[in-house]
Design a protein around this motif. Sequence first.
Motif, PDB file in Angstrom:
ATOM      1  N   ARG A  76     -12.872 -91.662  18.192  1.00 52.59           N
ATOM      2  CA  ARG A  76     -14.166 -92.223  17.778  1.00 52.59           C
ATOM      3  C   ARG A  76     -14.574 -93.367  18.706  1.00 52.59           C
ATOM      4  NH1 ARG A  76     -15.595 -94.953  11.891  1.00 52.59           N
ATOM      5  NH2 ARG A  76     -17.832 -95.293  12.329  1.00 52.59           N
ATOM      6  N   VAL A  96     -18.052 -93.632  20.790  1.00 50.74           N
ATOM      7  CA  VAL A  96     -18.974 -94.775  20.700  1.00 50.74           C
ATOM      8  C   VAL A  96     -19.233 -95.372  22.087  1.00 50.74           C
ATOM      9  CG1 VAL A  96     -19.230 -97.131  19.841  1.00 50.74           C
ATOM     10  CG2 VAL A  96     -18.404 -95.320  18.317  1.00 50.74           C
ATOM     11  N   THR A 138     -21.001 -99.714  13.657  1.00 53.40           N
ATOM     12  CA  THR A 138     -20.181 -98.494  13.764  1.00 53.40           C
ATOM     13  C   THR A 138     -18.973 -98.590  12.838  1.00 53.40           C
ATOM     14  OG1 THR A 138     -19.063 -99.449  15.699  1.00 53.40           O
ATOM     15  CG2 THR A 138     -20.958 -98.018  16.106  1.00 53.40           C
ATOM     16  N   GLN A 146     -19.326-100.645   9.623  1.00 53.80           N
ATOM     17  CA  GLN A 146     -20.121-100.060   8.554  1.00 53.80           C
ATOM     18  C   GLN A 146     -19.260 -99.218   7.624  1.00 53.80           C
ATOM     19  OE1 GLN A 146     -24.315 -99.028   9.170  1.00 53.80           O
ATOM     20  NE2 GLN A 146     -23.716 -96.899   8.769  1.00 53.80           N
ATOM     21  N   ASP A 147     -18.225 -98.569   8.191  1.00 52.42           N
ATOM     22  CA  ASP A 147     -17.316 -97.795   7.352  1.00 52.42           C
ATOM     23  C   ASP A 147     -16.579 -98.699   6.374  1.00 52.42           C
ATOM     24  OD1 ASP A 147     -18.094 -95.509   8.553  1.00 52.42           O
ATOM     25  OD2 ASP A 147     -16.369 -95.375   9.903  1.00 52.42           O
ATOM     26  N   ARG A 200     -22.960 -90.217  13.817  1.00 50.33           N
ATOM     27  CA  ARG A 200     -23.200 -91.190  12.761  1.00 50.33           C
ATOM     28  C   ARG A 200     -23.188 -92.639  13.269  1.00 50.33           C
ATOM     29  NH1 ARG A 200     -17.921 -89.486  12.429  1.00 50.33           N
ATOM     30  NH2 ARG A 200     -16.286 -91.092  12.162  1.00 50.33           N
ATOM     31  N   ASP A 201     -22.555 -92.863  14.431  1.00 52.15           N
ATOM     32  CA  ASP A 201     -22.504 -94.228  14.992  1.00 52.15           C
ATOM     33  C   ASP A 201     -23.668 -94.522  15.946  1.00 52.15           C
ATOM     34  OD1 ASP A 201     -20.128 -94.952  13.682  1.00 52.15           O
ATOM     35  OD2 ASP A 201     -18.918 -93.956  15.217  1.00 52.15           O
ATOM     36  N   GLY A 254     -26.017 -97.572  15.196  1.00 53.05           N
ATOM     37  CA  GLY A 254     -25.407 -98.859  15.529  1.00 53.05           C
ATOM     38  C   GLY A 254     -25.410 -99.122  17.024  1.00 53.05           C
TER      39      GLY A 254
END
Length: 378
Positions: free
Chosen positions: A3, A7, A55, A58-59, A85-86, A89
């Motif tokens: 991930r 990003v 990113t 936020q989780d 989803r990132d 951000g």
Amino acid sequence: MKRFALVLLQTLVVLALALAWPFLSRRDAWESASFELPWLLLGLAIVPFLLWWGTAGQDQRTPRLRIGTVLPFVTGPRGVRAKLRDLPGVLRAVSVALLVTAIARPISILRDERSDDKGIDIVVALDLSGSMRAILDAKPGDLPGRITLPRGKRLTRLDTAKIVLQDFISRRKTDRIGVVVFGKSAYVLSPPTLDYHLLSELVGKMTLDVIDGSSTAIGDGLATAVARLRRSDAHSKVIVLLTDGDNKEGLVSPQYATHLATSVGAQISTIQIGNDDEVDVEDGFDPLGQPRYVRRRYPVNPELLKWIAKTTNGEAYIATDAQALAQSMHAVLDKLEKTRFEASRGSFEDLFPFLLVPGVVLVGLDALLRAWLLRRFP
């Protein structure tokens, strides 16, 4: 780890796309760019925090529910939207970086432009002796601007000279102009300057009572004007002498002052205001508060003024009315050789719009993705 790499890749791609337009539009300008407010670049320190906040952070802020097994979520979202989803951000962090850099105001010196400006150095030596109280009437169209006088008030020689001199100053663009005033002694009102607004204000505030006007020291006035031109680097140096009398006072004779002018390469143009005729002179007020006038004669020396002008290769003029005075002032410049001043000007360009526009676009795109394609649900 996967991930984090995604990003980072998204950040590099978004940043490259955002900077593509600024770079392609002003490639050479960015190479010489500098910042007007470089201390604002300290704001870039918050960009890594914003990237984490939008990113992975936020989780951590997402509500969680403990369940016995995760098998039902094995078939959960695995498409493109899940991998992106990132992206909101990333967009927010990059947009803040662009906006902060734009606020620091990057500018570029594209080139040095050289132009030849024509100009001369001029010093006006103005007589402020008592004889300048004499009346020099003018018709409405004889003087520049709209002159409004109180009832019964008439323009004196000084009033007319000030109006003409202010108009003379306003017409100049690249000439450095100074003013010397003289009566019994001589004084510098302003050295040669390009600040025409200030010079015009100083001229407008001149009165006959500001110095001792009991006599006329033409030689001192010329010598003081020459002193202001002594260190001038202009090719053409000019003294404009406005007087309505003869030399009667002073430490320097007009002849020696003329010699000083020739030694520094200055031309002297003389303007004799009035002649040897009787003129009206304001002499107090009557019981009704109206100005009272008397007739007087002030001696002049046109031969001296002509000699001064001829010796320095200048011109001699006689102005018996306001229109002739204005024409004489402008004729002085028409006969002068212009000096070329090579001026170097830096061409500046503000570059902040090239960062501001993509920054704002990314902010809007961030809001759009969060509200539409990449919405999160608890």
